[in-house]
Structures are given as C-alpha cells and as structure tokens.
Design an enzyme around this catalytic site. Structure first.
Site, PDB file in Angstrom:
ATOM      1  N   ARG A  51       0.801  -1.208   0.000  1.00  0.00           N
ATOM      2  CA  ARG A  51       0.000   0.000   0.000  1.00  0.00           C
ATOM      3  C   ARG A  51       0.840   1.266   0.000  1.00  0.00           C
ATOM      4  O   ARG A  51       0.664   2.138  -0.817  1.00  0.00           O
ATOM      5  CB  ARG A  51      -0.811   0.019   1.284  1.00  0.00           C
ATOM      6  CG  ARG A  51      -2.207   0.367   1.174  1.00  0.00           C
ATOM      7  CD  ARG A  51      -2.849  -0.257   2.386  1.00  0.00           C
ATOM      8  NE  ARG A  51      -2.147  -1.478   2.723  1.00  0.00           N
ATOM      9  CZ  ARG A  51      -2.434  -2.648   2.207  1.00  0.00           C
ATOM     10  NH1 ARG A  51      -3.420  -2.785   1.380  1.00  0.00           N
ATOM     11  NH2 ARG A  51      -1.749  -3.728   2.529  1.00  0.00           N
ATOM     12  N   THR A  52       1.749   1.350   0.956  1.00  0.00           N
ATOM     13  CA  THR A  52       2.462   2.619   1.122  1.00  0.00           C
ATOM     14  C   THR A  52       3.311   2.907  -0.118  1.00  0.00           C
ATOM     15  O   THR A  52       3.318   4.012  -0.643  1.00  0.00           O
ATOM     16  CB  THR A  52       3.316   2.581   2.399  1.00  0.00           C
ATOM     17  OG1 THR A  52       2.462   2.259   3.484  1.00  0.00           O
ATOM     18  CG2 THR A  52       3.979   3.911   2.670  1.00  0.00           C
ATOM     19  N   LYS A  80      25.265  -5.900   0.081  1.00  0.00           N
ATOM     20  CA  LYS A  80      26.734  -5.834  -0.049  1.00  0.00           C
ATOM     21  C   LYS A  80      27.343  -5.112   1.134  1.00  0.00           C
ATOM     22  O   LYS A  80      28.549  -4.906   1.192  1.00  0.00           O
ATOM     23  CB  LYS A  80      27.120  -5.078  -1.322  1.00  0.00           C
ATOM     24  CG  LYS A  80      26.615  -5.698  -2.594  1.00  0.00           C
ATOM     25  CD  LYS A  80      27.168  -4.895  -3.775  1.00  0.00           C
ATOM     26  CE  LYS A  80      26.470  -5.259  -5.074  1.00  0.00           C
ATOM     27  NZ  LYS A  80      26.693  -4.230  -6.094  1.00  0.00           N
ATOM     28  N   ARG A 101      11.366   3.321   3.764  1.00  0.00           N
ATOM     29  CA  ARG A 101      10.854   2.447   4.836  1.00  0.00           C
ATOM     30  C   ARG A 101      11.990   1.546   5.277  1.00  0.00           C
ATOM     31  O   ARG A 101      12.742   1.019   4.448  1.00  0.00           O
ATOM     32  CB  ARG A 101       9.700   1.600   4.311  1.00  0.00           C
ATOM     33  CG  ARG A 101       9.350   0.477   5.261  1.00  0.00           C
ATOM     34  CD  ARG A 101       8.046  -0.160   4.945  1.00  0.00           C
ATOM     35  NE  ARG A 101       6.939   0.745   5.186  1.00  0.00           N
ATOM     36  CZ  ARG A 101       5.663   0.359   5.192  1.00  0.00           C
ATOM     37  NH1 ARG A 101       5.354  -0.902   4.961  1.00  0.00           N
ATOM     38  NH2 ARG A 101       4.707   1.235   5.422  1.00  0.00           N
ATOM     39  N   HIS A 129       5.176   6.497  11.486  1.00  0.00           N
ATOM     40  CA  HIS A 129       4.714   6.317  10.104  1.00  0.00           C
ATOM     41  C   HIS A 129       3.904   7.560   9.735  1.00  0.00           C
ATOM     42  O   HIS A 129       2.681   7.525   9.648  1.00  0.00           O
ATOM     43  CB  HIS A 129       3.859   5.045  10.037  1.00  0.00           C
ATOM     44  CG  HIS A 129       3.558   4.550   8.661  1.00  0.00           C
ATOM     45  ND1 HIS A 129       3.777   5.306   7.529  1.00  0.00           N
ATOM     46  CD2 HIS A 129       3.051   3.370   8.235  1.00  0.00           C
ATOM     47  CE1 HIS A 129       3.406   4.597   6.472  1.00  0.00           C
ATOM     48  NE2 HIS A 129       2.964   3.429   6.873  1.00  0.00           N
TER      49      HIS A 129
HETATM   50  C1  NCD Z   1       1.057  -0.263   8.256  1.00  0.00           C
HETATM   51  C2  NCD Z   1       2.549  -0.276   8.489  1.00  0.00           C
HETATM   52  O1  NCD Z   1       3.303  -0.595   7.575  1.00  0.00           O
HETATM   53  O2  NCD Z   1       2.919   0.041   9.592  1.00  0.00           O
HETATM   54  N1  NCD Z   1       0.704  -0.472   6.934  1.00  0.00           N
HETATM   55  C3  NCD Z   1       0.661   0.577   6.087  1.00  0.00           C
HETATM   56  O3  NCD Z   1       1.581   1.337   5.937  1.00  0.00           O
HETATM   57  N2  NCD Z   1      -0.500   0.769   5.465  1.00  0.00           N
HETATM   58  C4  NCD Z   1       0.317  -1.142   9.162  1.00  0.00           C
HETATM   59  C5  NCD Z   1       0.697  -2.576   9.225  1.00  0.00           C
HETATM   60  O4  NCD Z   1       1.603  -3.040   8.531  1.00  0.00           O
HETATM   61  O5  NCD Z   1       0.057  -3.250  10.016  1.00  0.00           O
END
Ligand code: NCD
Length: 306
Positions: A51-52, A80, A101, A129
């Site tokens: 999603r993100t 590496k 991320r 986040h």
């Molecule tokens: C969340 C995350 O990655 O923290 N997901 C997201 O970004 N939509 C929530 C999750 O992974 O549970």
C-alpha cells in the site's frame, strides 16, 4: 529543504493546509496532472509494503512525475554492506525526493541527516509512520468534519504498531481528544508513549482489554493487525493474533456514527462481513492516503499550483 520524520514535523496549520490541498486535488485532478513533470521520486523500501509504496508511486505518477527504487533490502546494495547514509548520498544525485521504509527505528533520520533531497519516513520499525498518520487525519477530518472533541479507540497491537504511535502524537495536539486503548496485556502501549507522552501531557485515556465494553462510547475505532514481523517468537504471535475480531455482532454495539479505520493490511481482526457497513471506511482511507501524499510531495518540492 525539509524532510518528514514524524507528524510533528508539521504544525497543525500546515496539516490543515495539506489536507485542503489534498481535497482540492481530489476535486480537480487535471489541475495537478503535470505539477511534477520532470521530477523523480525514489522509493527506498528495506521492508515489504504494498500500500504505502504503491500509494507514493501512484501519487508521483498522478502529478506527472516518475518513480524509481527498490522494494526489499535483498534487491539493494544493503546486501553488499552499504550503509543507509551512503545509499541516500547516491540516491540524492538521481532523484528529487525520496520515501524510505526501514525495519530499524531511526534509519530514515540517519538518511535525512546526510541527504541532499527531502526524505519522507515511510515507516521505521515500530516507531513512526507519518504519512499513514496524515492519511488517518485526513480520513477523520473529511468524514467527521473535525479533529477535536473525539473519543478515539485504538485496538490491537499497541506495543509494536507504528501507525498507532504516530497517530497518537498527532492527535494530542487537538482539543478534547480522549483515547481508549484496547489490547491484550502483552500488547499494551509502550511506556514511552503512555507515561512520557500521555500522562506527562495530561491527556485523558483508558486502557482496557475488552472491546465490547467500550464500543458504544467511541467516535472512531482504529483497528490494527498484530505485527507478526516484530515478535520474537511465533507462539506468542499465534496466541495473540485473533484476540479481537470486529464482526457484525460487535458493530451492533457501536454508535451509528462511529467510523472504523484500519491502516491495512488486515489479517483477521476485521471480519469481511462488515466491509459493506457504511461505518467501515478503511478502503476510503487508502484513497485519501494517495491524495495526501500528492499534497505532501508538492509541499516538500515547493511546487505551487494556481
Ligand atoms: C502499516 C505499516 O506498515 O505500519 N501499513 C501501512 O503502511 N498501510 C500497518 C501494518 O503493517 O500493520
């Protein structure tokens, strides 16, 4: 050049402006379709995400920009032994902005400290986040009309869930927000949030383990999945994963105006039988997420659209 590590990097006035822009983009997408022509967004994902990452990519593509990146540490030079700091120095020469991320808390901050381009924290371990928080705030503001005077229930994995940790930080800046934290004992909020943030700031909150008891009092119910990847052993995960399942029967206890949010991915904690309930807004929430990321990219690149 500004980076976004936490929702607190933006004032509430800036958040409002971003949400206004996102709403304008939703209403007039054509006006923004070339705003980022010739710009590149790098997505540096050291931890899986659908999603993100797609939301960031869709956001940039819909602004006329392009994207590049990797979606697991296996496919980057991290294998590496390259450090995050070196990777971002390199990426700074290719892209105009990046979303990162990382499974380690603080990794995006290390990147932001040496980066020549804005870095957006797209989730760092169990920590923060911020763009999910922008998504959550926008969903609440759009569908409830306000962010103050709300009783917000957060349910599930409050120990490891970074979306919860970020959202709490952002919400305590609004007037008369009350929290109800619903979790098994093992997954209660970490003390650096409960004691250092909530208690210190005199924020009203309760901690309970039964969802049924508090459902009638909630304006918002923020459901979360148990964060399997942050557990030390599988046995604990299996014992806790189905602790809460929001189904039709439980939804009968809730107010007709309560909204159910979830950052997704959902596992078992929300039964699909409530997906059609008008109070279930988690799929709308995903859509708001793309528009607010579009607004954030424009802001960080300092692009104005008349
Ligand atoms: C969340 C995350 O990655 O923290 N997901 C997201 O970004 N939509 C929530 C999750 O992974 O549970």
């Amino acid at each position: 050049m500004k980076s976004i590590m936490s929702p607190l990097d933006l004032s509430t006035a800036e958040l409002d402006e971003l949400m206004d822009t996102a709403e304008d983009i939703m209403a007039n997408p054509a006006k923004y379709a070339h705003a980022c022509d010739g710009r590149l967004l790098a997505t540096l994902f050291y931890e899986p995400s659908t999603r993100t990452r797609l939301s960031f990519e869709a956001a940039m593509l819909r602004l006329g920009g392009k994207t590049l990146g990797f979606h697991s540490s296996d496919s980057s030079s991290a294998t590496k032994g390259e450090t995050v700091a070196d990777t971002i120095r390199v990426v700074s020469s290719f892209a105009d902005i990046c979303a990162m991320r990382h499974p380690k808390e603080g990794a995006p901050m290390v990147a932001a400290a040496v980066s020549q381009i804005p870095v957006i924290n797209a989730g760092d371990g169990g920590h923060q986040h911020p763009t999910q928080t922008l998504t959550d705030l926008m969903t609440i503001r759009a569908l409830k009309g306000h962010l103050d005077n709300l009783t917000i229930g957060m349910c599930g994995d409050l120990m490891f869930g970074r979306t919860v940790h970020s959202l709490i930080r952002a919400l305590i800046r609004y007037e008369n927000v009350k929290f109800v934290f619903i979790s098994p004992k093992e997954l209660m909020l970490p003390s650096y949030i409960r004691d250092d943030l909530l208690t210190q700031n005199n924020i009203a909150f309760r901690e309970v383990s039964r969802l049924e008891d508090v459902l009638p009092s909630l304006d918002i119910l923020y459901m979360t999945r148990v964060q399997r990847e942050r557990f030390f052993n599988e046995e604990d995960y299996v014992r806790l994963k189905d602790f809460y399942i929001l189904d039709k029967k439980k939804m009968q206890l809730a107010s007709p105006d309560m909204l159910v949010l979830h950052p997704l991915p959902r596992v078992n904690e929300i039964s699909t039988e409530i997906d059609d309930d008008p109070r279930s807004v988690y799929f709308k929430q995903v859509r708001y997420g793309m528009f607010i990321r579009m607004a954030l990219i424009l802001k960080l690149l300092e692009i104005k659209v008349d």
